[in-house]
Every structure is written in structure tokens, then in C-alpha cells.
Design a protein around this motif. Structure first.
Motif, short mmCIF file in Angstrom:
data_model
loop_
_atom_site.label_atom_id
_atom_site.label_comp_id
_atom_site.label_asym_id
_atom_site.label_seq_id
_atom_site.Cartn_x
_atom_site.Cartn_y
_atom_site.Cartn_z
N PRO A 18 0.82 -1.23 0.00
CA PRO A 18 0.00 0.00 0.00
C PRO A 18 0.85 1.28 0.00
CG PRO A 18 -0.94 -1.60 1.50
CD PRO A 18 0.39 -2.14 1.07
N GLU A 19 1.96 1.27 0.74
CA GLU A 19 2.84 2.44 0.76
C GLU A 19 3.51 2.65 -0.60
OE1 GLU A 19 4.23 2.40 5.43
OE2 GLU A 19 5.17 1.00 4.03
N LEU A 20 3.96 1.56 -1.20
CA LEU A 20 4.59 1.66 -2.51
C LEU A 20 3.56 2.05 -3.57
CD1 LEU A 20 7.19 1.43 -4.11
CD2 LEU A 20 6.76 -1.02 -4.37
N ALA A 21 2.33 1.61 -3.41
CA ALA A 21 1.26 2.00 -4.34
C ALA A 21 1.09 3.52 -4.34
CB ALA A 21 -0.04 1.30 -3.97
N THR A 30 -1.79 -4.65 -8.17
CA THR A 30 -0.76 -4.75 -9.21
C THR A 30 0.57 -5.12 -8.56
OG1 THR A 30 -1.91 -3.14 -10.58
CG2 THR A 30 0.43 -3.47 -11.03
N LEU A 31 0.87 -4.51 -7.42
CA LEU A 31 2.11 -4.81 -6.72
C LEU A 31 2.08 -6.22 -6.12
CD1 LEU A 31 2.63 -1.33 -5.07
CD2 LEU A 31 3.67 -2.22 -7.17
N LEU A 51 11.84 2.36 -7.22
CA LEU A 51 12.66 1.82 -6.14
C LEU A 51 14.09 2.35 -6.22
CD1 LEU A 51 11.29 -1.83 -6.12
CD2 LEU A 51 10.94 -0.09 -4.35
N GLU A 52 14.63 2.46 -7.43
CA GLU A 52 15.97 3.02 -7.59
C GLU A 52 16.00 4.48 -7.13
OE1 GLU A 52 17.75 0.28 -11.22
OE2 GLU A 52 16.68 2.14 -11.74
N ALA A 53 14.93 5.22 -7.38
CA ALA A 53 14.86 6.61 -6.94
C ALA A 53 14.84 6.71 -5.41
CB ALA A 53 13.61 7.28 -7.52
#
Length: 79
Positions: A18-21, A30-31, A51-53
């Protein structure tokens, strides 16, 4: 980015789906698919760049002894 790398990257950053969303603008379902190794190449690339950012460096097989992985990029000025 493999499913294992995805999960390791999230763990290294302390992020839930949810945080990454929120950060990526993608739906958490999707994640969840990426956790299982499913998903479109364009979605995988979008998440990888996000994620790289956040400081993740993806390691390919030749960069580590045991295969693909991830690492947090270190600050060059930090000890």
C-alpha cells in the motif's frame, strides 16, 4: 527485476505494497502480482525506477556470489 528482488527492495526500504502504491500511483493489487513474479514488463520497469529513486541498487548475477539481489546505495560522504 525478479520477484525476489522486488520483495528484498521493499524490505530494505521498509515499504508495504500500500505504501509503494502511493509512491508509484499503481494499485496495490498490481504490486501483489509483482510479489508473485507476475506483471507487465512496463509495470516492472516503472516500479524498478521508483525503487531506484528511493536508493535501491539492483544487482545482477555477476555482481554477487549467489545470484540476483538488491542493495541500498550508500552515501559517498557517509562513514
Amino acid at each position: 527485476m525478479t520477484a525476489e528482488q522486488f520483495r528484498m527492495a521493499k524490505a530494505a526500504l521498509g515499504l508495504s505494497n500500500p505504501e509503494l502504491a502511493e509512491k508509484t500511483g499503481l494499485h496495490r493489487n498490481t504490486l501483489n502480482k509483482l510479489d508473485k513474479g507476475e506483471g507487465k514488463a512496463s509495470t516492472i520497469q516503472h516500479v524498478r525506477l521508483a525503487l531506484e529513486a528511493q536508493g535501491i541498487q539492483f544487482l545482477e548475477g555477476g555482481q554477487v556470489a549467489t545470484g540476483p539481489g538488491v542493495a541500498l546505495k550508500g552515501d559517498a560522504d557517509a562513514d
